[in-house]
Design a protein around this motif. Structure first.
Motif, PDB file in Angstrom:
ATOM      1  N   GLU A 126      27.223  58.111  42.073  1.00  0.00           N
ATOM      2  CA  GLU A 126      27.956  57.335  41.069  1.00  0.00           C
ATOM      3  C   GLU A 126      29.449  57.264  41.399  1.00  0.00           C
ATOM      4  OE1 GLU A 126      27.125  59.092  37.338  1.00  0.00           O
ATOM      5  OE2 GLU A 126      25.089  58.263  37.179  1.00  0.00           O
ATOM      6  N   LYS A 127      30.000  58.377  41.849  1.00  0.00           N
ATOM      7  CA  LYS A 127      31.428  58.387  42.206  1.00  0.00           C
ATOM      8  C   LYS A 127      31.693  57.492  43.417  1.00  0.00           C
ATOM      9  CE  LYS A 127      32.771  62.855  40.271  1.00  0.00           C
ATOM     10  NZ  LYS A 127      33.333  64.189  40.545  1.00  0.00           N
ATOM     11  N   PHE A 128      30.787  57.519  44.394  1.00  0.00           N
ATOM     12  CA  PHE A 128      30.938  56.647  45.557  1.00  0.00           C
ATOM     13  C   PHE A 128      30.927  55.178  45.129  1.00  0.00           C
ATOM     14  CE2 PHE A 128      28.499  54.104  48.709  1.00  0.00           C
ATOM     15  CZ  PHE A 128      29.502  53.986  49.654  1.00  0.00           C
ATOM     16  N   LYS A 129      29.986  54.838  44.245  1.00  0.00           N
ATOM     17  CA  LYS A 129      29.890  53.462  43.759  1.00  0.00           C
ATOM     18  C   LYS A 129      31.142  53.077  42.975  1.00  0.00           C
ATOM     19  CE  LYS A 129      26.965  50.395  41.017  1.00  0.00           C
ATOM     20  NZ  LYS A 129      25.760  50.284  40.164  1.00  0.00           N
ATOM     21  N   GLU A 130      31.652  53.997  42.172  1.00  0.00           N
ATOM     22  CA  GLU A 130      32.870  53.734  41.394  1.00  0.00           C
ATOM     23  C   GLU A 130      34.060  53.468  42.311  1.00  0.00           C
ATOM     24  OE1 GLU A 130      35.783  56.025  38.166  1.00  0.00           O
ATOM     25  OE2 GLU A 130      34.109  57.084  39.125  1.00  0.00           O
ATOM     26  N   SER A 131      34.220  54.293  43.334  1.00  0.00           N
ATOM     27  CA  SER A 131      35.331  54.110  44.274  1.00  0.00           C
ATOM     28  C   SER A 131      35.204  52.796  45.028  1.00  0.00           C
ATOM     29  CB  SER A 131      35.373  55.275  45.267  1.00  0.00           C
ATOM     30  OG  SER A 131      35.806  56.454  44.629  1.00  0.00           O
ATOM     31  N   LYS A 132      33.981  52.426  45.378  1.00  0.00           N
ATOM     32  CA  LYS A 132      33.772  51.157  46.085  1.00  0.00           C
ATOM     33  C   LYS A 132      34.204  49.981  45.207  1.00  0.00           C
ATOM     34  CE  LYS A 132      30.143  48.506  48.415  1.00  0.00           C
ATOM     35  NZ  LYS A 132      30.081  47.358  47.527  1.00  0.00           N
ATOM     36  N   GLU A 133      33.853  50.022  43.925  1.00  0.00           N
ATOM     37  CA  GLU A 133      34.237  48.946  43.016  1.00  0.00           C
ATOM     38  C   GLU A 133      35.747  48.883  42.835  1.00  0.00           C
ATOM     39  OE1 GLU A 133      32.068  49.736  39.499  1.00  0.00           O
ATOM     40  OE2 GLU A 133      30.156  48.957  40.274  1.00  0.00           O
ATOM     41  N   LEU A 134      36.398  50.044  42.714  1.00  0.00           N
ATOM     42  CA  LEU A 134      37.861  50.073  42.569  1.00  0.00           C
ATOM     43  C   LEU A 134      38.543  49.535  43.820  1.00  0.00           C
ATOM     44  CD1 LEU A 134      38.367  53.540  40.818  1.00  0.00           C
ATOM     45  CD2 LEU A 134      38.748  51.270  39.819  1.00  0.00           C
ATOM     46  N   ALA A 135      38.035  49.905  44.999  1.00  0.00           N
ATOM     47  CA  ALA A 135      38.620  49.411  46.252  1.00  0.00           C
ATOM     48  C   ALA A 135      38.449  47.900  46.366  1.00  0.00           C
ATOM     49  CB  ALA A 135      37.972  50.120  47.438  1.00  0.00           C
ATOM     50  N   GLU A 136      37.255  47.421  46.014  1.00  0.00           N
ATOM     51  CA  GLU A 136      37.016  45.974  46.048  1.00  0.00           C
ATOM     52  C   GLU A 136      37.952  45.231  45.110  1.00  0.00           C
ATOM     53  OE1 GLU A 136      32.891  45.746  45.078  1.00  0.00           O
ATOM     54  OE2 GLU A 136      32.274  45.411  47.158  1.00  0.00           O
ATOM     55  N   THR A 137      38.115  45.762  43.908  1.00  0.00           N
ATOM     56  CA  THR A 137      38.981  45.113  42.920  1.00  0.00           C
ATOM     57  C   THR A 137      40.427  45.058  43.406  1.00  0.00           C
ATOM     58  OG1 THR A 137      37.561  45.879  41.127  1.00  0.00           O
ATOM     59  CG2 THR A 137      39.790  45.194  40.543  1.00  0.00           C
ATOM     60  N   SER A 138      40.936  46.172  43.961  1.00  0.00           N
ATOM     61  CA  SER A 138      42.326  46.213  44.417  1.00  0.00           C
ATOM     62  C   SER A 138      42.559  45.252  45.580  1.00  0.00           C
ATOM     63  CB  SER A 138      42.709  47.638  44.822  1.00  0.00           C
ATOM     64  OG  SER A 138      41.909  48.090  45.904  1.00  0.00           O
ATOM     65  N   MET A 139      41.596  45.163  46.489  1.00  0.00           N
ATOM     66  CA  MET A 139      41.753  44.248  47.627  1.00  0.00           C
ATOM     67  C   MET A 139      41.647  42.803  47.175  1.00  0.00           C
ATOM     68  SD  MET A 139      39.844  46.194  50.808  1.00  0.00           S
ATOM     69  CE  MET A 139      38.262  46.380  49.986  1.00  0.00           C
ATOM     70  N   GLN A 140      40.733  42.528  46.249  1.00  0.00           N
ATOM     71  CA  GLN A 140      40.586  41.163  45.752  1.00  0.00           C
ATOM     72  C   GLN A 140      41.818  40.717  44.988  1.00  0.00           C
ATOM     73  OE1 GLN A 140      37.725  39.285  46.551  1.00  0.00           O
ATOM     74  NE2 GLN A 140      39.181  37.681  45.925  1.00  0.00           N
ATOM     75  N   ASN A 141      42.425  41.641  44.244  1.00  0.00           N
ATOM     76  CA  ASN A 141      43.659  41.314  43.517  1.00  0.00           C
ATOM     77  C   ASN A 141      44.768  40.914  44.484  1.00  0.00           C
ATOM     78  OD1 ASN A 141      42.507  41.779  41.019  1.00  0.00           O
ATOM     79  ND2 ASN A 141      43.208  43.917  40.916  1.00  0.00           N
ATOM     80  N   LEU A 142      44.831  41.608  45.612  1.00  0.00           N
ATOM     81  CA  LEU A 142      45.847  41.263  46.611  1.00  0.00           C
ATOM     82  C   LEU A 142      45.605  39.865  47.168  1.00  0.00           C
ATOM     83  CD1 LEU A 142      48.194  41.981  48.547  1.00  0.00           C
ATOM     84  CD2 LEU A 142      46.465  42.939  50.094  1.00  0.00           C
ATOM     85  N   LEU A 143      44.366  39.580  47.523  1.00  0.00           N
ATOM     86  CA  LEU A 143      44.052  38.282  48.109  1.00  0.00           C
ATOM     87  C   LEU A 143      44.183  37.154  47.100  1.00  0.00           C
ATOM     88  CD1 LEU A 143      40.958  39.289  50.286  1.00  0.00           C
ATOM     89  CD2 LEU A 143      43.350  39.070  50.993  1.00  0.00           C
ATOM     90  N   ASP A 144      44.024  37.449  45.821  1.00  0.00           N
ATOM     91  CA  ASP A 144      44.130  36.408  44.791  1.00  0.00           C
ATOM     92  C   ASP A 144      45.564  36.021  44.475  1.00  0.00           C
ATOM     93  OD1 ASP A 144      41.418  36.217  44.569  1.00  0.00           O
ATOM     94  OD2 ASP A 144      41.251  37.531  42.814  1.00  0.00           O
ATOM     95  N   THR A 145      46.525  36.804  44.973  1.00  0.00           N
ATOM     96  CA  THR A 145      47.946  36.498  44.710  1.00  0.00           C
ATOM     97  C   THR A 145      48.551  35.650  45.820  1.00  0.00           C
ATOM     98  OG1 THR A 145      48.625  38.575  45.777  1.00  0.00           O
ATOM     99  CG2 THR A 145      48.281  38.621  43.390  1.00  0.00           C
ATOM    100  N   ASP A 146      47.717  34.910  46.587  1.00  0.00           N
ATOM    101  CA  ASP A 146      48.260  34.125  47.692  1.00  0.00           C
ATOM    102  C   ASP A 146      49.177  33.007  47.205  1.00  0.00           C
ATOM    103  OD1 ASP A 146      46.238  32.754  46.500  1.00  0.00           O
ATOM    104  OD2 ASP A 146      45.374  31.951  48.346  1.00  0.00           O
ATOM    105  N   VAL A 147      48.980  32.529  45.975  1.00  0.00           N
ATOM    106  CA  VAL A 147      49.880  31.504  45.432  1.00  0.00           C
ATOM    107  C   VAL A 147      51.289  32.066  45.273  1.00  0.00           C
ATOM    108  CG1 VAL A 147      50.342  30.004  43.468  1.00  0.00           C
ATOM    109  CG2 VAL A 147      47.992  30.336  44.253  1.00  0.00           C
ATOM    110  N   GLU A 148      51.389  33.288  44.725  1.00  0.00           N
ATOM    111  CA  GLU A 148      52.698  33.928  44.583  1.00  0.00           C
ATOM    112  C   GLU A 148      53.332  34.189  45.947  1.00  0.00           C
ATOM    113  OE1 GLU A 148      50.020  34.749  43.008  1.00  0.00           O
ATOM    114  OE2 GLU A 148      50.467  34.692  40.852  1.00  0.00           O
ATOM    115  N   GLN A 149      52.517  34.570  46.907  1.00  0.00           N
ATOM    116  CA  GLN A 149      53.051  34.859  48.242  1.00  0.00           C
ATOM    117  C   GLN A 149      53.574  33.597  48.920  1.00  0.00           C
ATOM    118  OE1 GLN A 149      49.595  36.705  49.931  1.00  0.00           O
ATOM    119  NE2 GLN A 149      49.664  38.393  48.458  1.00  0.00           N
ATOM    120  N   VAL A 150      52.855  32.493  48.764  1.00  0.00           N
ATOM    121  CA  VAL A 150      53.338  31.222  49.320  1.00  0.00           C
ATOM    122  C   VAL A 150      54.608  30.779  48.596  1.00  0.00           C
ATOM    123  CG1 VAL A 150      52.784  28.788  49.661  1.00  0.00           C
ATOM    124  CG2 VAL A 150      51.039  30.521  50.079  1.00  0.00           C
ATOM    125  N   SER A 151      54.683  31.016  47.293  1.00  0.00           N
ATOM    126  CA  SER A 151      55.891  30.678  46.539  1.00  0.00           C
ATOM    127  C   SER A 151      57.088  31.469  47.050  1.00  0.00           C
ATOM    128  CB  SER A 151      55.677  30.963  45.050  1.00  0.00           C
ATOM    129  OG  SER A 151      54.631  30.181  44.528  1.00  0.00           O
TER     130      SER A 151
END
Length: 366
Positions: A188-213
């Motif tokens: 369960e802890k492994f699965k939790e960490s995987k979800e948190l890592a995915e969320t943090s990386m996806q948040n970074l990639l979703d801010t490409d509009v701000e980065q282009v700005s």
């Protein structure tokens, strides 16, 4: 560290060793997660390297960057809110020009030009300072926030994910020796960490509009900098052209050498050929100089026949049609162009020369 924590660290180390040395296979992450991790890693490296290169772009000199870092550190230690800016090369050049321009005098053409150019260089330094401020506020600071927060969060979650994966794989391999509850909790802890890592990386990639700005803000700052620089340089170039035209329109003052005493070695009409104490040379050197400047007997005869003059100084021809001669030469006069120029012949060459460089011995006949 608690006993449970110490035991968990032992499990991780043991599993890592068995994977690296024993060739044991660990839990495989899905391809979507690996692709997301790869994109986040490339984005993280891009942001970090671009920030570093932007600092080099603003201040190419590494010594200046090191000095600025030291000054900023000292300012923080002293509690100073405002840190010093970059020592702009344009400002240093402007200060140098201003100093020597004022030393020479602004009333001189070169001194005044140095002062004007020094002022322009100082203005360029101010424009560069504005660029530094704009880039720092609108580009560097937002990107630095990503580095300090988002990228560190991703790094933290990925590191924790790897640790929990090792713990889970170790317990999974020893299932039966380790209570099932511990294995389930590790999964369960492994699965939790995987979800948190995915969320943090996806948040970074979703801010490409701000980065282009933010990249757009960098371009706008550069554009404004170059516009202002062109205005300053065009104004300076116009002033320099005006100074050149003004200097070229003024008559060039030619420095004439000081007059030297004339030594005429021709015998005076009243002389009876006797020795005169006043005419005796004072030394061997004066005798040599006198003999060098004295015309030969053939020259004496020629002087009585045609107009001629004797050179008081060396004259080096600067323009086509001028006659070159040396001090002591006897020049045959052929014509007087005006009150300042003669035409004559010497050493087989004919040309023009200034009147004040010679002494007329036999004048031209009009």
């Amino acid at each position: 560290m608690s006993v449970a924590g110490l035991r968990k660290q032992f499990y991780k180390a043991s599993q890592m060793m068995s994977e690296k040395v024993g060739g044991a296979e660990g839990t495989k992450l899905d391809e979507d997660f690996k692709d997301l991790e790869r994109k986040a890693e490339v984005t993280s490296k891009a942001i970090s390297d671009v920030l570093c290169k932007t600092a080099e772009y603003l201040q190419p000199n590494p010594a200046s960057r090191a000095r600025l870092t030291m000054l900023n550190t000292m300012s923080k230690m002293r509690g100073q809110v405002k840190s010093p800016g970059y020592p702009q090369a344009e400002g240093l050049l402007g200060e140098c020009m201003l100093k020597y321009g004022r030393d020479m005098g602004e009333d001189t053409n070169f001194g005044g030009a140095l002062v004007e150019m020094g002022d322009a260089m100082k203005r360029l330094a101010e424009v560069k300072d504005s660029l530094d401020i704009d880039v720092k506020q609108n580009f560097i600071d937002p990107f630095q926030t990503i580095v300090d927060k988002d990228l560190k969060d991703i790094e933290h979650h990925l590191k924790k994910l790897e640790g929990r994966r090792l713990d889970y794989d170790y317990k999974k391999k020893r299932q039966g020796k380790i209570p099932d509850e511990e294995v389930r909790l590790a999964a369960e802890k492994f699965k939790e960490s995987k979800e948190l890592a995915e969320t943090s990386m996806q948040n970074l990639l979703d801010t490409d509009v701000e980065q282009v700005s933010q990249l757009t803000a960098l371009v706008e700052s550069q554009l404004q900098f170059h516009r202002q620089s062109v205005e300053v340089l065009e104004e300076l170039a116009q002033r320099m052209r005006e100074r050149v035209n003004e200097a070229e329109s003024q008559p060039r003052q030619k420095r004439m050498p000081a007059s030297k005493p004339s030594f005429d070695c021709l015998e005076s009409e009243d002389s009876d050929g006797g020795w005169s104490p006043s005419a005796a040379p004072s030394s061997h050197a004066s005798t040599a100089a006198h003999s060098y400047n004295s015309p030969s007997s053939r020259q004496k005869r020629r002087m009585t026949d045609q107009p001629c003059c004797k050179a008081l100084y060396d004259f080096e021809a600067e323009n086509e049609g001028e006659l070159c001669f040396y001090e002591g030469d006897v020049i045959t006069l052929t014509n007087q162009i005006d009150e300042n120029w003669f035409e004559g012949t010497v050493h087989g060459q004919t040309g023009l020369f200034p009147c004040n460089y010679v002494e007329v011995m036999v004048p031209l006949r009009h």
